[in-house]
Design an enzyme around this catalytic site. Structure first.
Site, PDB file in Angstrom:
ATOM      1  CD  GLU A 127      -3.055  -1.086   2.173  1.00 31.58           C
ATOM      2  OE1 GLU A 127      -4.039  -1.836   2.026  1.00 31.58           O
ATOM      3  OE2 GLU A 127      -2.958  -0.258   3.113  1.00 31.58           O
ATOM      4  CD  GLU A 130      -3.932  -5.748   3.466  1.00 30.70           C
ATOM      5  OE1 GLU A 130      -4.757  -4.880   3.871  1.00 30.70           O
ATOM      6  OE2 GLU A 130      -2.713  -5.632   3.625  1.00 30.70           O
TER       7      GLU A 130
END
Length: 438
Positions: free
Chosen positions: A166, A349
């Site tokens: 991320e 995720e």
């Protein structure tokens, strides 16, 4: 759950994900201080000023946690390797840290699980933060050294390696919005971090390719940005949010460029000669990881500094984080990943926080079961639309240290009592197990 394993392609992997600082217990095993340790001590930065010193004590309990994955019928375990554990000052090797990850990978394999490694999930060593962290180009160079050191120890046994988790959170959320460590609200630092985190990815891929490593990728987080109204200003604002949040990273990796609207605001603050790094950033990778949780409704905010936009509350049901539940966004981004790169994709995720409580020895979380089922349905639609989707990792295996939210938000399939550290599989764990083992 309204699916079985047979609804997915042969070889499709079901897994659960964790991150080092969030579960291991950073006070153990000679790990060095991180910018999260110091950030947590600032007033108002983290709920109750909590840090990851103990977390879930996965450092000592990893075998029992891996047993939960095996017993749940999972195929793979996505974990991260802490830079500050392996190199407490960012540069000097800690043998205890390497030994821990050696044991962890071996124990994962012994249970028939595929280890999916993430090199960096946000725990920057404090010694590097002191020298500017991700605003300093040298941090990207040091990261390449770390990637080589940890891969030399475990890279021959992991199924795949992601460089960065991320990058939007590492750069924009942390250096412009100030919500994560180092807690800056500085557009110059943000612009440099937005570039240097991608440079770190490129340098690590180059270094690992040189070691003969395969199955290299990066994990990007995506959030659907939709206009709050049909007004032209809101439509433009939503597009700019999409550029900053989603397209900046995807287009750099896929095409070696940054989107024009985002670059217009960031270019004056970018490091000199950044254009020369784009070929390295866009070098071939083997797969893309997609993290997806929610959407945002974006309105123009002309009275505020660039990018002059704001998120407004939406009407959909929300998780404990206040995030709208919007499975259609996962389908959207899986197709976008297909179109941008044409590579295999992993959902690295996807999950939800809920205020779970143990009652009568169990945890009833029907909301989470519905969330998982709906997002896996979106994943199936993407597969039907031609996405080469290889896996789905639920976030997270365990309730854990949820960064600025401390231990208050619970994402896990397994409930953790943070006083006793007792693990209690939730109803969602049992439901998912039933679906993927039949």
């Amino acid at each position: 759950m309204n699916f079985t394993r047979a609804d997915f392609p042969e070889g499709f992997l079901f897994g659960a994900a964790t991150a080092a600082y969030q579960i291991e217990g950073h006070g153990f095993g000679g790990a060095g201080p991180t910018h999260w340790d110091s950030f947590s001590k600032g007033p108002g930065n983290v709920v109750r000023g909590e840090d990851g010193a103990v977390a879930c004590d996965h450092y000592h309990r990893y075998e029992a946690d891996l047993d939960l994955l095996q017993a749940g019928g999972f195929d793979a375990y996505r974990f991260s390797t802490s830079w500050a554990r392996v190199m407490p000052d960012g540069r000097t090797v800690n043998p205890e840290g390497l030994d821990f990850y050696d044991r962890l990978v071996d124990a994962t394999l012994e249970r028939g699980l595929k280890p999916f490694q993430t090199l960096y999930h946000w725990e920057l060593p404090s010694a590097l933060a002191d020298r500017g962290g991700w605003a300093n180009r040298d941090t990207a160079l040091a990261f390449a050294d770390f990637s080589e050191v940890i891969s030399a120890r475990i890279g021959d046994r992991v199924a795949s390696t992601a460089t960065i988790n991320e990058p939007w959170c590492v750069a924009w959320l942390s250096h412009y919005l100030g919500h994560h460590a180092p807690g800056l609200r500085d557009i110059r630092a943000a612009a440099r971090a937005m570039h240097h985190i991608l440079l770190a990815h490129g340098l690590a891929v180059e270094r690992l390719r040189g070691m003969g490593r395969k199955e290299l990728g990066i994990v990007l987080n995506f959030e659907r940005a939709l206009p709050a109204s049909e007004k032209a200003a809101d439509v433009r604002a939503a597009d700019l949010q999409d550029q900053i949040y989603n397209r900046w990273f995807l287009e750099a990796i896929a095409h070696g460029r940054y989107p024009e609207g985002a670059l217009e605001g960031l270019a004056p603050h970018m490091p000199q000669g950044w254009q020369d790094d784009m070929r390295l950033i866009a070098q071939p990778i083997d797969w893309l990881g997609v993290n997806y949780y929610t959407r945002s409704l974006i309105a123009a905010a002309p009275e505020t500094p660039w990018p002059s936009l704001t998120a407004v509350e939406g009407p959909l049901p929300k998780t404990q984080m206040g995030w709208e539940i919007y499975p259609e966004g996962l389908h959207h981004f899986l197709l976008r990943a297909r179109d941008a790169l044409g590579l295999p994709v992993h959902v690295t995720e996807n999950g939800m926080a809920w205020a779970d409580q143990v009652e009568d020895g169990g945890v009833a979380d029907a909301e989470r079961q519905g969330f998982v089922a709906d997002h896996l349905a979106a994943a199936r639609r993407a597969i039907a639309d031609g996405v080469d989707l290889r896996s789905f990792f639920y976030w997270s295996l365990l309730d854990n240290y949820e960064w600025a939210f401390g231990y208050e938000k619970r994402f896990g399939l397994v409930h953790v009592d943070f006083e006793t550290l007792e693990r209690t599989p939730k109803a969602s764990y049992h439901a998912l197990k039933s679906a993927i083992t039949r």
